[in-house]
Design an enzyme around this catalytic site. Sequence first.
Site, short mmCIF file in Angstrom:
data_model
loop_
_atom_site.label_atom_id
_atom_site.label_comp_id
_atom_site.label_asym_id
_atom_site.label_seq_id
_atom_site.Cartn_x
_atom_site.Cartn_y
_atom_site.Cartn_z
N ASN A 29 -9.21 9.44 16.71
CA ASN A 29 -9.84 10.22 15.64
C ASN A 29 -11.24 10.69 16.06
O ASN A 29 -11.64 11.81 15.73
CB ASN A 29 -9.92 9.40 14.35
N GLY B 99 0.84 -1.20 0.00
CA GLY B 99 0.00 0.00 0.00
C GLY B 99 0.87 1.24 0.00
O GLY B 99 1.47 1.59 1.02
N CYS C 201 -10.10 10.09 6.92
CA CYS C 201 -10.21 9.31 8.15
C CYS C 201 -11.40 9.61 9.05
O CYS C 201 -12.08 8.68 9.50
CB CYS C 201 -8.94 9.49 8.98
N PHE C 202 -11.63 10.90 9.35
CA PHE C 202 -12.58 11.20 10.44
C PHE C 202 -13.96 10.59 10.24
O PHE C 202 -14.46 9.88 11.10
CB PHE C 202 -12.71 12.72 10.62
#
Length: 477
Positions: free
Chosen positions: A240, A28, A292-293
Site C-alpha cells: 500500500n 468482521g 487503507c492508504f
Amino acid sequence: MMKRILITSGAEAIKNKMKFKKKILCIGAGYVGGPSMAMIAYKCPDYRITVVDTNPDRIDAWNSAQLPVYEPGLDKIVKKTRGKNLFFSKDIENQIKENDIIFVSVNTPIKTYGAGADMAADLQYWEKTARQILKHSRSSKIVIEKSTLPVKTALAMGKILASAKGKIKFEILSNPEFMAEGTAVNDLENPDRVLIGSHETKSGLKARAELIEIYARWIPLKKIITSNIWSSELSKLVANAFLAQRVSSINSISALCEKTDADITEVAKAVGMDSRIGDKFLNAGIGFGGSCFKKDMLNLVYLCSYYGLQEVAAYWKSVVNINEYQQERFIANILNRMFGTLAGKKICILGFAFKANTGDTRESPAIYISQKLLAEHAQVIISDPKALKNAAIDLEGTKGNVKYIEDPYRAAAGCHALVILTDWDLYRTLDFRKIYSSMVKPAFIFDGRNIIDHKKCFAIGFNVYPIGKPALSHFKN
Ligand code: UDX
Ligand code: UDX
C-alpha cells in the site's frame, strides 16, 4: 426496498453442517470480510462459510436484498451462495465453537488517543476478538489475520491465545487481502498473488498447507506465495505504501506541470511506457482516499519511528504530506480562479466516493474539499450515483448550506462551478452543453480527476481548470 431475511431451519442447518468438508468462520462482515468470504463460498461449494459481526445491522443487511457494500458483481455471487454454503450470523459465540478455521477481518483504525495517537493502529478490536476466540473455543483452531496489521501483531495475538487451557492450540497465519474496492470481485477471482505467512514450525506449516488448499481451488499454485509471518504482515503495509507513493509522486509532478507548459497526462504516458516503471497508478488527481492508504502509511511511519529509523519515517511521511498538499492546492485554485470569494456561490460537486465504482467515502478527499468550500460560505450541491448516503453522514454537523442531488443535471443547474472529485465513467459522457446552458456565467469546471474532454468544454464556453495541465480560460489576464 423491503428487506428479505433468509432463515435456515434448525434441521436443515444440522444437515448442512454434516455435509461440509471444511467449516470456516470470518469475524468482521465489512468491505473485506464480506466479499472475500463470498468468493471462497462461491469457489468451494463443499465448504461452509459463516460470517459474523458485532454489528447486527450489518448482518441483517448481508441477509437482505440490499447488501451493505456496493461492489460490481458481488450481488450475483452472494445470491448463488447465500443460504447454501454462505451464512451471515449474529451468533458469534456458537460460531467460534463450531468452526475450525477463523479469519479475522475487523477494523484497525488509526488510534485517536494515548501513545501513538493519529499514527499507530488501534488494535483494541483485534485484541477483543482474540479474547473472544479464546473464551469460546472448545477445540484447536487456525486463526488467520485478514485485517492489515502492524508487524508483530501476530506475536501479541499468539501470546493471548497461548493462554488457552488444556489441549486447545491456536495456530496463527497472516493472509493479507490485496483487493481494491470497485474491482473486488475480479481481484478476488484473479489476484496477482495470494500471500500466506506462517510460523516455520511443524504446526505452522501444517496450518499454512490447509489455507493453501482453500485458495488452490481456483488460484494457480505459482500465484500462492508463502513467507514467514512478519514478512507477510509487512508486505501488506509496503504494497500500500508503494501504491500511495506513486500517486503522490505523480501529483507532485502535476504541481510542476502547472507552473510550466508540460502536461501531466503526456508526462505520465512517456514515463509509464518504460517497462521498468509501468503505466498503472499514474493518474494525477486530488489525492488518494480510502480506508487503507493513509492509515497504512501512518502505521508504517509509526513503526519506523518506533524502531528509531527517523529518516525512513520522514521519507514515508512525505507521501502523506504531498497528498494533503495536493488537496490544499486544489482548493486554493478554486478560490483564486473564482475571484477570491466563494461566499454565496453555488458549487456542484460531481462525485463524493473516494474512487469510482464504490459507495465508500472513507477518507475521501471530497470530505475535506467540501468542508473547505463550506467554510468559504459557498453553497455546496453534492451529486454521486452511489455515495450520497455516506456523504450526508460524513458532513453531518458541518456548518453551511449543503444539498444532495443524485441527478448531475439537476445538481448543476443554477451553479457557478462544477468540481469533479470522483472518476465515475458517467461524468465522461455528460451533455456539458446542456449543463452549461443551465449554469450561472461565467461558468467554471475544476476537473480534479482529469476525466472529461477539456477542449470540448472550453469550446462550449466553460473556463476549465484541470490538474497538471494548462488552464483553458476565456478571461484575458
Ligand atoms: C478492515 C480493516 O479496516 C482493514 O485494515 C483490514 O485490512 C480489513 O478489515 P474493512 O472490511 O474495509 O477493513 O472494514 P469495515 O468495513 O469497517 O469492517 C470491519 C467490520 O468488523 C465491521 O462490520 C465491524 O462491525 C466488525 N467488527 C469490528 C467486529 O465484528 N468485531 C469487532 O470487535 C470490531
Ligand atoms: C488499496 C489497494 O489498491 C489494495 O491493494 C488494498 O487491498 C486496499 O487499498 P483501494 O483503497 O480500494 O485499494 O483503492 P485504490 O484503487 O488503490 O485507490 C486508492 C486511492 O488512490 C483512490 O482514492 C484513487 O482514486 C487514488 N488513485 C489511484 C489516484 O489518485 N491515482 C491513481 O493513479 C490510482
